[in-house]
Design an enzyme around this catalytic site. Structure first.
Site, PDB file in Angstrom:
ATOM      1  N   CYS A  92      43.729  42.725  38.828  1.00 13.99           N
ATOM      2  CA  CYS A  92      43.179  41.854  39.870  1.00 13.99           C
ATOM      3  C   CYS A  92      42.534  42.672  40.981  1.00 13.99           C
ATOM      4  CB  CYS A  92      44.285  40.960  40.427  1.00 13.99           C
ATOM      5  SG  CYS A  92      43.823  40.021  41.892  1.00 13.99           S
ATOM      6  N   CYS A  95      43.460  41.682  44.596  1.00 15.00           N
ATOM      7  CA  CYS A  95      44.836  42.095  44.895  1.00 15.00           C
ATOM      8  C   CYS A  95      44.851  43.519  45.460  1.00 15.00           C
ATOM      9  CB  CYS A  95      45.705  42.047  43.646  1.00 15.00           C
ATOM     10  SG  CYS A  95      45.903  40.403  42.920  1.00 15.00           S
TER      11      CYS A  95
END
Length: 321
Positions: A92, A95
């Site tokens: 991700c 993230c």
């Protein structure tokens, strides 16, 4: 009830609300009360969070959490300080932008809150249980309850505001750089009410809070606490049959308010609000006004600082106009 600090949540009231929720859980499920009490006891014996502790060590401000450690590192710890869950995955990209920001803020926080990092790929059961729809997902836990959340990467100033308001709303404290926190004085008169709540004695708690208000009508905690206790009494009296009875009589406003009380008393805030908003939308005249007034009373029980109240207020305005 007049707040002691206008515009800022009363931390003692926030803690009281969590305890009242535990009391209602006890009325429905005594095992839930025991579990919360045990979690609180474990938290008292655990070392307090500290930015000085190495990451991952007991009491660290940043910890990696797994399904095996979620109870101790998140639920138990949340009885000491608020815990912010950072749900992420290696693949991700957003993230990797948000996580370092949260880690830096947690270190600056000096133990005022804990950042608990959860790899959703390695812990799918946690992700499912927390109803993660997308990542990065951030969820705040206080005294075993989910109290705030957001999804997606946000700028550092917004993340800082999120954790600052979280700490203020839960413990009444301040993170470093935000100035000293005002301390609420302890009120020994609340002890009897709190003891009754721990035993699931809602009638005893009601009497104790009312006795405080008889002497001090503007007490900063007792007014809200009394409204909550009275809600839980109504919810307990209504019972789970209230939902079926309300569904069978959609035009019976009294039945809808009893069902809403039951839903709110057992933790389904959105469900309670949605039921009454729908009742307002479908009714007119005195029936509509009764449903609206009851919904506004439930807003006062939950508190204007809860984002679900703001959402429901907007829905109520749409239903009315």
């Amino acid at each position: 009830m007049q707040p002691t600090r206008p515009g800022r949540p009363d931390p003692r009231a926030q803690a009281q609300q969590a305890q009242l929720a535990a009391a209602m859980s006890g009325a429905v499920d005594l095992a839930a009360v025991k579990a919360r009490s045990e979690a609180a006891a474990r938290a008292q014996s655990a070392p307090p969070p500290s930015a000085a502790a190495p990451a991952g060590a007991p009491g660290a401000a940043v910890v990696d959490v797994t399904e095996a450690t979620f109870q101790s590192e998140v639920l138990d710890r949340s009885f000491q300080v608020p815990v912010v869950l950072d749900l992420w995955a290696e693949w991700c990209g957003p993230c990797k932008q948000l996580s370092p920001v949260l880690e830096r803020l947690a270190a600056e926080g000096g133990g005022a809150w804990v950042l608990a990092k959860v790899d959703v790929d390695a812990n799918p059961a946690l992700a499912q249980g927390l109803r993660v729809q997308g990542i990065p997902a951030v969820k705040a836990v206080w005294q075993g309850q989910l109290v705030a959340e957001f999804t997606g990467a946000i700028p550092e100033d917004q993340a800082r505001q999120f954790v600052t308001e979280l700490v203020r709303a839960t413990t009444g404290g301040a993170v470093p750089g935000e100035g000293p926190a005002e301390q609420e004085p302890e009120d020994p008169r609340l002890d009897a009410a709190e003891a009754a709540l721990e035993q699931g004695d809602l009638a005893g708690a009601e009497a104790a809070y009312q006795a405080i208000l008889d002497v001090e009508p503007d007490h900063p905690v007792a007014g809200l606490a009394l409204r909550q206790v009275q809600l839980f009494q109504r919810a307990e009296a209504a019972g789970p049959d209230a939902l079926a009875l309300a569904d069978a009589a959609p035009d019976d406003v009294a039945a809808q308010t009893r069902a809403a009380d039951f839903l709110l008393g057992t933790g389904d805030v959105e469900g309670a609000f949605a039921r009454l908003v729908d009742t307002v939308r479908r009714t007119a005249g005195d029936d509509r006004d009764a449903a609206r007034q009851h919904l506004v009373e439930l807003f006062a029980v939950v508190g204007d600082d809860d984002p679900r109240v703001a959402t429901a207020r907007r829905q109520l305005m749409i239903a009315l106009y």
